[in-house]
Design a protein around this motif. Sequence first.
Motif, PDB file in Angstrom:
ATOM      1  N   ALA A 298     -87.193 -14.077  26.782  1.00 25.23           N
ATOM      2  CA  ALA A 298     -88.455 -14.496  25.907  1.00 25.23           C
ATOM      3  C   ALA A 298     -88.104 -13.792  24.363  1.00 25.23           C
ATOM      4  O   ALA A 298     -88.409 -14.437  23.602  1.00 25.23           O
ATOM      5  N   LEU A 299     -87.877 -12.537  24.512  1.00 20.23           N
ATOM      6  CA  LEU A 299     -88.041 -11.757  23.211  1.00 20.23           C
ATOM      7  C   LEU A 299     -86.722 -12.353  22.527  1.00 20.23           C
ATOM      8  O   LEU A 299     -86.902 -12.469  21.182  1.00 20.23           O
ATOM      9  N   LEU A 300     -85.588 -12.512  22.982  1.00 19.44           N
ATOM     10  CA  LEU A 300     -84.378 -13.063  22.204  1.00 19.44           C
ATOM     11  C   LEU A 300     -84.727 -14.385  21.642  1.00 19.44           C
ATOM     12  O   LEU A 300     -84.364 -14.491  20.557  1.00 19.44           O
ATOM     13  N   GLY A 301     -85.187 -15.205  22.525  1.00 22.28           N
ATOM     14  CA  GLY A 301     -85.625 -16.444  21.788  1.00 22.28           C
ATOM     15  C   GLY A 301     -86.532 -16.421  20.721  1.00 22.28           C
ATOM     16  O   GLY A 301     -86.412 -17.308  19.755  1.00 22.28           O
ATOM     17  N   HIS A 302     -87.448 -15.575  20.723  1.00 26.30           N
ATOM     18  CA  HIS A 302     -88.362 -15.429  19.739  1.00 26.30           C
ATOM     19  C   HIS A 302     -87.849 -14.965  18.443  1.00 26.30           C
ATOM     20  O   HIS A 302     -88.105 -15.544  17.471  1.00 26.30           O
ATOM     21  N   LEU A 303     -86.874 -13.771  18.675  1.00 20.22           N
ATOM     22  CA  LEU A 303     -86.367 -13.404  17.553  1.00 20.22           C
ATOM     23  C   LEU A 303     -85.417 -14.324  16.872  1.00 20.22           C
ATOM     24  O   LEU A 303     -85.392 -14.555  15.560  1.00 20.22           O
ATOM     25  N   ILE A 304     -84.691 -15.105  17.671  1.00 24.64           N
ATOM     26  CA  ILE A 304     -83.779 -16.323  17.060  1.00 24.64           C
ATOM     27  C   ILE A 304     -84.509 -17.326  16.445  1.00 24.64           C
ATOM     28  O   ILE A 304     -84.172 -17.647  15.185  1.00 24.64           O
ATOM     29  N   SER A 305     -85.706 -17.494  16.928  1.00 25.73           N
ATOM     30  CA  SER A 305     -86.533 -18.694  16.135  1.00 25.73           C
ATOM     31  C   SER A 305     -87.102 -18.163  15.049  1.00 25.73           C
ATOM     32  O   SER A 305     -87.087 -18.709  13.955  1.00 25.73           O
ATOM     33  N   MET A 306     -87.362 -16.922  14.699  1.00 17.50           N
ATOM     34  CA  MET A 306     -88.208 -16.107  13.777  1.00 17.50           C
ATOM     35  C   MET A 306     -87.125 -16.174  12.825  1.00 17.50           C
ATOM     36  O   MET A 306     -87.086 -16.259  11.637  1.00 17.50           O
ATOM     37  N   SER A 307     -85.593 -15.706  13.036  1.00 14.94           N
ATOM     38  CA  SER A 307     -84.632 -15.748  12.158  1.00 14.94           C
ATOM     39  C   SER A 307     -84.251 -17.054  11.581  1.00 14.94           C
ATOM     40  O   SER A 307     -84.021 -17.187  10.346  1.00 14.94           O
TER      41      SER A 307
END
Length: 99
Positions: free
Chosen positions: A83-92
């Motif tokens: 969840a956190l990885l997906g969030h960080l990628i989408s924000m990037s």
Amino acid sequence: MSQQTSEESLTPDAPRPSPTSSSVARLNDYRRAKAVDPDLEPLRRQVSTIIDAILADNAPDEAEVREKLRLHVARNPGRPEKALLGHLISMSDRQDEAG
């Protein structure tokens, strides 16, 4: 009965899960689960702490970020690291698009 992952069941036209405190409740349910890969447990605890800290913030200008993180948590029950990885990628990706 075949199980679909939450990502498979979400298409652009499909309704998105409502980002509510139920996302946090699912994260807490995971913490109580007994069948957890012992190698991932320390990472998942750390990531859960990070997610909790982000969601506990109440800065109005960060509401959209929290909302998006709640969606990622809802789409990845029991897998806070994903969840956190997906969030960080989408924000990037969003930052890249903004230029």
